[in-house]
Design a protein around this motif. Structure first.
Motif, PDB file in Angstrom:
ATOM      1  N   LYS A  18      39.452 -10.851 -36.572  1.00  0.00           N
ATOM      2  CA  LYS A  18      40.918 -10.854 -36.512  1.00  0.00           C
ATOM      3  C   LYS A  18      41.535 -10.067 -37.668  1.00  0.00           C
ATOM      4  CE  LYS A  18      44.897 -13.904 -36.911  1.00  0.00           C
ATOM      5  NZ  LYS A  18      45.505 -13.223 -38.041  1.00  0.00           N
ATOM      6  N   ASN A  19      40.963 -10.215 -38.849  1.00  0.00           N
ATOM      7  CA  ASN A  19      41.551  -9.618 -40.048  1.00  0.00           C
ATOM      8  C   ASN A  19      41.046  -8.210 -40.365  1.00  0.00           C
ATOM      9  OD1 ASN A  19      43.119 -11.906 -40.503  1.00  0.00           O
ATOM     10  ND2 ASN A  19      41.507 -12.894 -41.673  1.00  0.00           N
ATOM     11  N   THR A  20      40.233  -7.642 -39.463  1.00  0.00           N
ATOM     12  CA  THR A  20      39.730  -6.281 -39.669  1.00  0.00           C
ATOM     13  C   THR A  20      40.190  -5.422 -38.489  1.00  0.00           C
ATOM     14  OG1 THR A  20      37.787  -7.225 -40.748  1.00  0.00           O
ATOM     15  CG2 THR A  20      37.683  -4.897 -40.178  1.00  0.00           C
ATOM     16  N   PRO A  21      41.349  -4.783 -38.622  1.00  0.00           N
ATOM     17  CA  PRO A  21      41.874  -3.967 -37.523  1.00  0.00           C
ATOM     18  C   PRO A  21      40.870  -2.895 -37.084  1.00  0.00           C
ATOM     19  CG  PRO A  21      43.503  -4.196 -39.265  1.00  0.00           C
ATOM     20  CD  PRO A  21      42.217  -4.768 -39.798  1.00  0.00           C
ATOM     21  N   GLY A  22      40.718  -2.760 -35.786  1.00  0.00           N
ATOM     22  CA  GLY A  22      39.843  -1.735 -35.227  1.00  0.00           C
ATOM     23  C   GLY A  22      38.362  -2.074 -35.241  1.00  0.00           C
ATOM     24  N   LEU A  23      37.998  -3.257 -35.725  1.00  0.00           N
ATOM     25  CA  LEU A  23      36.583  -3.638 -35.773  1.00  0.00           C
ATOM     26  C   LEU A  23      36.050  -3.839 -34.359  1.00  0.00           C
ATOM     27  CD1 LEU A  23      34.100  -4.419 -37.489  1.00  0.00           C
ATOM     28  CD2 LEU A  23      34.958  -6.767 -37.473  1.00  0.00           C
ATOM     29  N   THR A  24      34.986  -3.115 -34.024  1.00  0.00           N
ATOM     30  CA  THR A  24      34.342  -3.254 -32.720  1.00  0.00           C
ATOM     31  C   THR A  24      33.011  -3.962 -32.901  1.00  0.00           C
ATOM     32  OG1 THR A  24      33.113  -1.193 -32.855  1.00  0.00           O
ATOM     33  CG2 THR A  24      35.372  -1.073 -31.957  1.00  0.00           C
ATOM     34  N   PHE A  25      32.449  -4.391 -31.794  1.00  0.00           N
ATOM     35  CA  PHE A  25      31.141  -5.049 -31.859  1.00  0.00           C
ATOM     36  C   PHE A  25      30.108  -4.119 -32.481  1.00  0.00           C
ATOM     37  CE2 PHE A  25      27.005  -6.187 -30.011  1.00  0.00           C
ATOM     38  CZ  PHE A  25      26.882  -7.452 -30.548  1.00  0.00           C
ATOM     39  N   MET A  26      30.151  -2.843 -32.136  1.00  0.00           N
ATOM     40  CA  MET A  26      29.194  -1.881 -32.698  1.00  0.00           C
ATOM     41  C   MET A  26      29.349  -1.765 -34.218  1.00  0.00           C
ATOM     42  SD  MET A  26      27.224  -1.073 -30.293  1.00  0.00           S
ATOM     43  CE  MET A  26      26.306   0.222 -31.098  1.00  0.00           C
ATOM     44  N   ASP A  27      30.568  -1.880 -34.707  1.00  0.00           N
ATOM     45  CA  ASP A  27      30.812  -1.779 -36.143  1.00  0.00           C
ATOM     46  C   ASP A  27      30.269  -2.980 -36.920  1.00  0.00           C
ATOM     47  OD1 ASP A  27      32.148   0.648 -35.783  1.00  0.00           O
ATOM     48  OD2 ASP A  27      34.117  -0.329 -35.637  1.00  0.00           O
ATOM     49  N   THR A  28      30.028  -4.084 -36.231  1.00  0.00           N
ATOM     50  CA  THR A  28      29.566  -5.284 -36.940  1.00  0.00           C
ATOM     51  C   THR A  28      28.191  -5.093 -37.563  1.00  0.00           C
ATOM     52  OG1 THR A  28      28.668  -6.280 -34.913  1.00  0.00           O
ATOM     53  CG2 THR A  28      30.947  -6.845 -35.516  1.00  0.00           C
ATOM     54  N   GLN A  29      27.453  -4.083 -37.115  1.00  0.00           N
ATOM     55  CA  GLN A  29      26.136  -3.833 -37.720  1.00  0.00           C
ATOM     56  C   GLN A  29      26.267  -3.198 -39.115  1.00  0.00           C
ATOM     57  OE1 GLN A  29      24.270  -1.474 -34.718  1.00  0.00           O
ATOM     58  NE2 GLN A  29      25.242   0.428 -35.340  1.00  0.00           N
ATOM     59  N   LYS A  30      27.471  -2.791 -39.495  1.00  0.00           N
ATOM     60  CA  LYS A  30      27.713  -2.190 -40.809  1.00  0.00           C
ATOM     61  C   LYS A  30      28.280  -3.189 -41.816  1.00  0.00           C
ATOM     62  CE  LYS A  30      28.969   2.060 -38.428  1.00  0.00           C
ATOM     63  NZ  LYS A  30      30.117   2.841 -37.984  1.00  0.00           N
ATOM     64  N   ILE A  31      28.585  -4.401 -41.365  1.00  0.00           N
ATOM     65  CA  ILE A  31      29.226  -5.391 -42.239  1.00  0.00           C
ATOM     66  C   ILE A  31      28.205  -6.436 -42.679  1.00  0.00           C
ATOM     67  CG2 ILE A  31      30.991  -7.189 -42.358  1.00  0.00           C
ATOM     68  CD1 ILE A  31      32.595  -5.541 -40.346  1.00  0.00           C
ATOM     69  N   SER A  32      28.021  -6.515 -43.983  1.00  0.00           N
ATOM     70  CA  SER A  32      27.105  -7.498 -44.563  1.00  0.00           C
ATOM     71  C   SER A  32      27.770  -8.873 -44.567  1.00  0.00           C
ATOM     72  CB  SER A  32      26.776  -7.072 -45.996  1.00  0.00           C
ATOM     73  OG  SER A  32      26.197  -8.136 -46.706  1.00  0.00           O
ATOM     74  N   LEU A  33      26.958  -9.912 -44.486  1.00  0.00           N
ATOM     75  CA  LEU A  33      27.499 -11.268 -44.558  1.00  0.00           C
ATOM     76  C   LEU A  33      28.186 -11.521 -45.896  1.00  0.00           C
ATOM     77  CD1 LEU A  33      24.773 -13.459 -42.818  1.00  0.00           C
ATOM     78  CD2 LEU A  33      26.784 -12.338 -41.842  1.00  0.00           C
ATOM     79  N   ALA A  34      27.795 -10.780 -46.915  1.00  0.00           N
ATOM     80  CA  ALA A  34      28.440 -10.908 -48.223  1.00  0.00           C
ATOM     81  C   ALA A  34      29.915 -10.511 -48.152  1.00  0.00           C
ATOM     82  CB  ALA A  34      27.715 -10.054 -49.252  1.00  0.00           C
ATOM     83  N   GLU A  35      30.282  -9.712 -47.158  1.00  0.00           N
ATOM     84  CA  GLU A  35      31.661  -9.253 -46.988  1.00  0.00           C
ATOM     85  C   GLU A  35      32.519 -10.212 -46.164  1.00  0.00           C
ATOM     86  OE1 GLU A  35      31.927  -5.046 -45.751  1.00  0.00           O
ATOM     87  OE2 GLU A  35      29.748  -5.000 -46.051  1.00  0.00           O
ATOM     88  N   ILE A  36      31.905 -11.248 -45.625  1.00  0.00           N
ATOM     89  CA  ILE A  36      32.625 -12.179 -44.752  1.00  0.00           C
ATOM     90  C   ILE A  36      33.034 -13.410 -45.545  1.00  0.00           C
ATOM     91  CG2 ILE A  36      32.486 -13.626 -42.689  1.00  0.00           C
ATOM     92  CD1 ILE A  36      30.503 -11.573 -41.563  1.00  0.00           C
ATOM     93  N   GLU A  37      34.341 -13.636 -45.570  1.00  0.00           N
ATOM     94  CA  GLU A  37      34.860 -14.812 -46.267  1.00  0.00           C
ATOM     95  C   GLU A  37      34.503 -16.064 -45.484  1.00  0.00           C
ATOM     96  OE1 GLU A  37      39.134 -16.773 -47.576  1.00  0.00           O
ATOM     97  OE2 GLU A  37      39.093 -14.743 -46.760  1.00  0.00           O
ATOM     98  N   ARG A  38      33.974 -17.038 -46.193  1.00  0.00           N
ATOM     99  CA  ARG A  38      33.693 -18.332 -45.573  1.00  0.00           C
ATOM    100  C   ARG A  38      34.859 -19.247 -45.905  1.00  0.00           C
ATOM    101  NH1 ARG A  38      29.355 -16.137 -47.337  1.00  0.00           N
ATOM    102  NH2 ARG A  38      29.223 -17.270 -49.300  1.00  0.00           N
ATOM    103  N   HIS A  39      35.451 -19.810 -44.878  1.00  0.00           N
ATOM    104  CA  HIS A  39      36.686 -20.573 -45.039  1.00  0.00           C
ATOM    105  C   HIS A  39      36.473 -22.011 -45.493  1.00  0.00           C
ATOM    106  CE1 HIS A  39      38.013 -17.035 -42.876  1.00  0.00           C
ATOM    107  NE2 HIS A  39      39.200 -17.287 -43.384  1.00  0.00           N
ATOM    108  N   THR A  40      35.272 -22.503 -45.352  1.00  0.00           N
ATOM    109  CA  THR A  40      34.946 -23.850 -45.805  1.00  0.00           C
ATOM    110  C   THR A  40      33.618 -23.790 -46.533  1.00  0.00           C
ATOM    111  OG1 THR A  40      36.024 -24.807 -43.859  1.00  0.00           O
ATOM    112  CG2 THR A  40      34.539 -26.239 -45.081  1.00  0.00           C
ATOM    113  N   PHE A  41      33.563 -24.414 -47.707  1.00  0.00           N
ATOM    114  CA  PHE A  41      32.280 -24.472 -48.401  1.00  0.00           C
ATOM    115  C   PHE A  41      31.599 -25.774 -48.035  1.00  0.00           C
ATOM    116  CE2 PHE A  41      29.309 -25.345 -51.834  1.00  0.00           C
ATOM    117  CZ  PHE A  41      28.592 -24.163 -51.811  1.00  0.00           C
TER     118      PHE A  41
END
Length: 154
Positions: A60-83
């Motif tokens: 939702k917060n990454t405009p233009g992000l496609t499923f194919m682009d998800t292979q370029k995003i590390s989990l370190a870049e994903i904010e976790r909303h609950t610890f």
């Protein structure tokens, strides 16, 4: 009682490395039908839990992000909303129960923060049920219908 009694060891747990990609996480979660998985770093230390919600928020917060682009995003870049706090292997049962009341599983770490496995809420519930009602543990209940004298099994 020691929480190690309930421990599902790391070798039997589906988890992800912090350097895994968003696509790898989505594929693995889909394959195993999980809504959340533990994350560890390169040294095996517990980092947190990745949830489907975290993945959706990233989309939702990454405009233009496609499923194919998800292979370029590390989990370190994903904010976790609950610890999701882990428990040490020598934690008190009350601590384990408190966390399990809020999570489907509780991550367990050793004294150095190394992820060693999980405790599933379902295992805690099964154990408690066996204490409360040992002879009828997961057996059918029979109820007599007062009007027809028939017995129904559930």
């Amino acid at each position: 009682m020691n929480i190690a009694f309930f421990l599902l060891p790391k070798k039997d747990v589906i988890y992800l490395n912090i350097n895994s990609t968003m696509r790898q996480a989505m594929e693995r979660m889909k394959f195993h039908r999980y809504t959340s998985v533990p994350i560890i770093d390169n040294e095996g230390k517990y980092v947190g839990v990745l949830t489907e919600g975290d993945l959706l928020w990233k989309m939702k917060n990454t405009p233009g992000l496609t499923f194919m682009d998800t292979q370029k995003i590390s989990l370190a870049e994903i904010e976790r909303h609950t610890f999701h706090y882990p428990v040490p292997v020598d934690a008190q049962m009350e601590d384990l129960f408190a966390y399990a009341a809020e999570q489907n599983f509780v991550s367990v770490v050793d004294d150095n923060g190394i992820f060693i496995g999980i405790v599933r809420r379902s295992e805690i519930i099964k154990y408690c049920l066996s204490i409360i009602n040992p002879p009828r543990y997961f057996t059918s209940a029979h109820i007599k219908n007062p009007s027809s004298e028939e017995i129904f099994a559930f």
